[in-house]
Write an enzyme that holds these catalytic residues in place. Structure first.
Site, PDB file in Angstrom:
ATOM      1  N   CYS A 198       0.812  -1.221   0.000  1.00  0.00           N
ATOM      2  CA  CYS A 198       0.000   0.000   0.000  1.00  0.00           C
ATOM      3  C   CYS A 198       0.841   1.265   0.000  1.00  0.00           C
ATOM      4  CB  CYS A 198      -0.947  -0.018   1.184  1.00  0.00           C
ATOM      5  SG  CYS A 198      -2.111  -1.366   1.046  1.00  0.00           S
ATOM      6  N   HIS A 224      -3.552   6.920   2.330  1.00  0.00           N
ATOM      7  CA  HIS A 224      -3.898   5.646   1.699  1.00  0.00           C
ATOM      8  C   HIS A 224      -5.280   5.231   2.204  1.00  0.00           C
ATOM      9  CE1 HIS A 224      -3.961   1.562   0.468  1.00  0.00           C
ATOM     10  NE2 HIS A 224      -3.818   1.073   1.692  1.00  0.00           N
ATOM     11  N   ASN A 270      -9.994  -0.557  -0.959  1.00  0.00           N
ATOM     12  CA  ASN A 270      -8.535  -0.442  -0.913  1.00  0.00           C
ATOM     13  C   ASN A 270      -7.952  -0.986  -2.223  1.00  0.00           C
ATOM     14  OD1 ASN A 270      -5.811  -0.596  -0.446  1.00  0.00           O
ATOM     15  ND2 ASN A 270      -5.965  -1.639   1.527  1.00  0.00           N
TER      16      ASN A 270
HETATM   17  N1  ACO Z   1     -18.471  -9.235   7.939  1.00  0.00           N
HETATM   18  C1  ACO Z   1     -18.923  -9.535   9.177  1.00  0.00           C
HETATM   19  N2  ACO Z   1     -18.108  -9.855  10.184  1.00  0.00           N
HETATM   20  C2  ACO Z   1     -16.797  -9.875   9.939  1.00  0.00           C
HETATM   21  C3  ACO Z   1     -16.258  -9.585   8.668  1.00  0.00           C
HETATM   22  C4  ACO Z   1     -17.163  -9.261   7.645  1.00  0.00           C
HETATM   23  N3  ACO Z   1     -16.774  -8.952   6.399  1.00  0.00           N
HETATM   24  N4  ACO Z   1     -14.928  -9.673   8.738  1.00  0.00           N
HETATM   25  C5  ACO Z   1     -14.609 -10.024   9.986  1.00  0.00           C
HETATM   26  N5  ACO Z   1     -15.746 -10.143  10.706  1.00  0.00           N
HETATM   27  C6  ACO Z   1     -15.879 -10.516  12.120  1.00  0.00           C
HETATM   28  C7  ACO Z   1     -14.722 -11.333  12.622  1.00  0.00           C
HETATM   29  O1  ACO Z   1     -14.894 -12.691  12.327  1.00  0.00           O
HETATM   30  C8  ACO Z   1     -14.764 -11.035  14.103  1.00  0.00           C
HETATM   31  O2  ACO Z   1     -15.741 -11.840  14.681  1.00  0.00           O
HETATM   32  P1  ACO Z   1     -15.508 -12.483  16.142  1.00  0.00           P
HETATM   33  O3  ACO Z   1     -15.350 -11.318  17.052  1.00  0.00           O
HETATM   34  O4  ACO Z   1     -16.743 -13.294  16.344  1.00  0.00           O
HETATM   35  O5  ACO Z   1     -14.254 -13.302  16.010  1.00  0.00           O
HETATM   36  C9  ACO Z   1     -15.250  -9.608  14.174  1.00  0.00           C
HETATM   37  O6  ACO Z   1     -15.871  -9.320  12.901  1.00  0.00           O
HETATM   38  C10 ACO Z   1     -14.124  -8.616  14.376  1.00  0.00           C
HETATM   39  O7  ACO Z   1     -13.062  -8.933  13.489  1.00  0.00           O
HETATM   40  P2  ACO Z   1     -11.753  -8.081  13.399  1.00  0.00           P
HETATM   41  O8  ACO Z   1     -10.840  -8.647  12.359  1.00  0.00           O
HETATM   42  O9  ACO Z   1     -11.183  -7.889  14.758  1.00  0.00           O
HETATM   43  O10 ACO Z   1     -12.379  -6.713  12.880  1.00  0.00           O
HETATM   44  P3  ACO Z   1     -11.718  -5.312  12.800  1.00  0.00           P
HETATM   45  O11 ACO Z   1     -12.576  -4.349  13.474  1.00  0.00           O
HETATM   46  O12 ACO Z   1     -10.271  -5.350  13.154  1.00  0.00           O
HETATM   47  O13 ACO Z   1     -11.825  -5.004  11.242  1.00  0.00           O
HETATM   48  C11 ACO Z   1     -10.352  -4.945   9.371  1.00  0.00           C
HETATM   49  C12 ACO Z   1     -11.141  -5.816  10.304  1.00  0.00           C
HETATM   50  C13 ACO Z   1     -11.344  -4.128   8.567  1.00  0.00           C
HETATM   51  C14 ACO Z   1      -9.555  -5.841   8.420  1.00  0.00           C
HETATM   52  C15 ACO Z   1      -9.415  -4.023  10.159  1.00  0.00           C
HETATM   53  O14 ACO Z   1      -8.687  -4.784  11.109  1.00  0.00           O
HETATM   54  C16 ACO Z   1      -8.434  -3.277   9.293  1.00  0.00           C
HETATM   55  O15 ACO Z   1      -8.792  -2.394   8.556  1.00  0.00           O
HETATM   56  N6  ACO Z   1      -7.116  -3.580   9.419  1.00  0.00           N
HETATM   57  C17 ACO Z   1      -6.066  -2.872   8.727  1.00  0.00           C
HETATM   58  C18 ACO Z   1      -6.075  -3.152   7.249  1.00  0.00           C
HETATM   59  C19 ACO Z   1      -4.911  -2.422   6.597  1.00  0.00           C
HETATM   60  O16 ACO Z   1      -4.653  -1.268   6.843  1.00  0.00           O
HETATM   61  N7  ACO Z   1      -4.157  -3.132   5.755  1.00  0.00           N
HETATM   62  C20 ACO Z   1      -2.983  -2.536   5.189  1.00  0.00           C
HETATM   63  C21 ACO Z   1      -3.137  -2.261   3.792  1.00  0.00           C
HETATM   64  S1  ACO Z   1      -3.393  -3.690   2.818  1.00  0.00           S
HETATM   65  C22 ACO Z   1      -1.933  -4.005   1.937  1.00  0.00           C
HETATM   66  O17 ACO Z   1      -0.878  -3.522   2.219  1.00  0.00           O
HETATM   67  C23 ACO Z   1      -1.999  -4.988   0.786  1.00  0.00           C
END
Ligand code: ACO
Length: 329
Positions: free
Chosen positions: A116, A256, A286
């Site tokens: 990213c 980003h 993204n």
């Molecule tokens: N729909 C419904 N529920 C979901 C989904 C979905 N699409 N995805 C995950 N959940 C659930 C999980 O299973 C979890 O359930 P549980 O509590 O029963 O286990 C709950 O939601 C919370 O999951 P988390 O992964 O902790 O959710 P979080 O709030 O952290 O959001 C996310 C996930 C959006 C991926 C977030 O962590 C994020 O944005 N992380 C950073 C991403 C990023 O910046 N990446 C870098 C760039 S990418 C690159 O470089 C290629």
């Protein structure tokens, strides 16, 4: 004699026509529109369809449009750098394919893979060639077909990513404008949280690696989120400080687009009002290396010569950084 700088003198974006909505994802995995919007800020993303159509397809469209709108002869381009994690193939580099297809014949071309943060890495690298006096016209592309490495049965990643590309023209200038400063970072220890397990030289593609889904993006979202909201404010603050910029001096923060909550947290941590933060994640998700040039493209009409922009990104690697740009047109 005044320093030679690299000025952005044009920007063009391209997104595919196909719109993948949250409603459609609801039919594919156990998710819902409300979760996706509140946890990520995304409503829809674009997907590049069609067999054999890789990242270069979008890069070609962006560069064609860029050459046209800036009235640039392809023969004058001396260097093309494409930031991508979804190259058309392992080799040759996608930058070569794009250059060939748009008629850029006098340039050397290569890809940069910094996830990213790829566009920031590529922009800085291109600017350095110009500042050193080696080249006068350089094209920097950020492009990713994330749909090619996403598992559409994994709700944790498939709702986040989209496809898109953007490109900028860099030209030499003696004016006090363009790429003014850059602070880029990486920390390979973060690779455990965000990577593609197979398909490289450690685990080349086999029927088994494919069956295990190891060619898809693996992400442990929470640690990435945590690192992103500490890494980006740190480099943004440092770049502003060492250039004597207060929040009032900066016209636009260009982050980003990984997650709206990350963007809002970063803006809050550097005390920057959301009205001056570019956000289009709701439309495109993204697009990895594509997000920052796509923002610049969409906001181009609102930018004025002399505006101060801070670009920032965080992503796989880990990689992150911030660039201070003084808009040149
Ligand atoms: N729909 C419904 N529920 C979901 C989904 C979905 N699409 N995805 C995950 N959940 C659930 C999980 O299973 C979890 O359930 P549980 O509590 O029963 O286990 C709950 O939601 C919370 O999951 P988390 O992964 O902790 O959710 P979080 O709030 O952290 O959001 C996310 C996930 C959006 C991926 C977030 O962590 C994020 O944005 N992380 C950073 C991403 C990023 O910046 N990446 C870098 C760039 S990418 C690159 O470089 C290629």
């Amino acid at each position: 004699m005044s320093k030679t700088r690299a000025a952005i003198t044009g920007v063009q974006g391209y997104v595919p026509d196909y719109v993948l909505t949250n409603a459609e994802l609801e039919k594919m995995v156990d998710t819902n529109d409300e979760w996706i919007r509140t946890r990520t800020g995304i409503s829809e993303r674009r997907i590049l369809k069609g067999e054999g159509r890789g990242t270069s397809v979008m890069g070609i469209e962006a560069v064609k449009g860029l050459l046209e709108k800036t009235n640039t002869d392809p023969a004058d381009i001396e260097l093309v750098i494409c930031a991508t994690v979804t190259a058309d193939m392992q080799f040759p580099d996608t930058a070569n394919i794009i250059a060939d297809e748009v008629g850029i014949k006098n340039a050397f071309c290569y890809d940069i893979n910094a996830a990213c943060s790829g566009f920031l890495y590529a922009l800085t690298t291109g600017a350095r060639f110009i500042e050193a006096g080696a080249h006068k016209k350089v094209i920097i592309i950020g492009a990713d077909k994330m749909s090619s490495i996403i598992d559409y049965t994994d709700r944790a990643t498939c709702v986040i990513f989209g496809d898109g590309a953007g490109a900028v023209l860099l030209e030499a200038t003696k004016e006090e404008e363009g790429i003014m400063d850059a602070l880029l970072k990486s920390d390979g220890a973060g690779r455990i949280y965000l990577h593609q397990k197979a398909g490289g030289s450690s685990y080349p593609a086999t029927a088994e690696t494919v069956a295990r889904g190891e060619h898809y993006v693996y992400q442990n979202g929470r640690p990435v989120f945590k690192a992103a909201v500490s890494g980006m404010p740190d480099v943004v603050s440092k770049v502003m400080q060492r250039n004597g910029l207060s929040n009032e001096d900066v016209n636009w923060l260009v982050p980003h687009q990984a997650n709206k909550r990350i963007i809002e947290t970063v803006a809050k941590m550097v005390d920057f009002p959301m009205e001056r933060v570019m956000v289009n994640i709701h439309k495109y998700g993204n697009t990895t290396a594509g997000t920052i040039p796509l923002c610049l493209w969409e906001w181009e009409g609102q930018l004025n010569k002399g505006d101060n922009l801070i670009l920032t990104a965080f992503g796989g690697g880990f990689t992150w950084g911030a660039i201070y740009v003084k808009w040149a047109y």
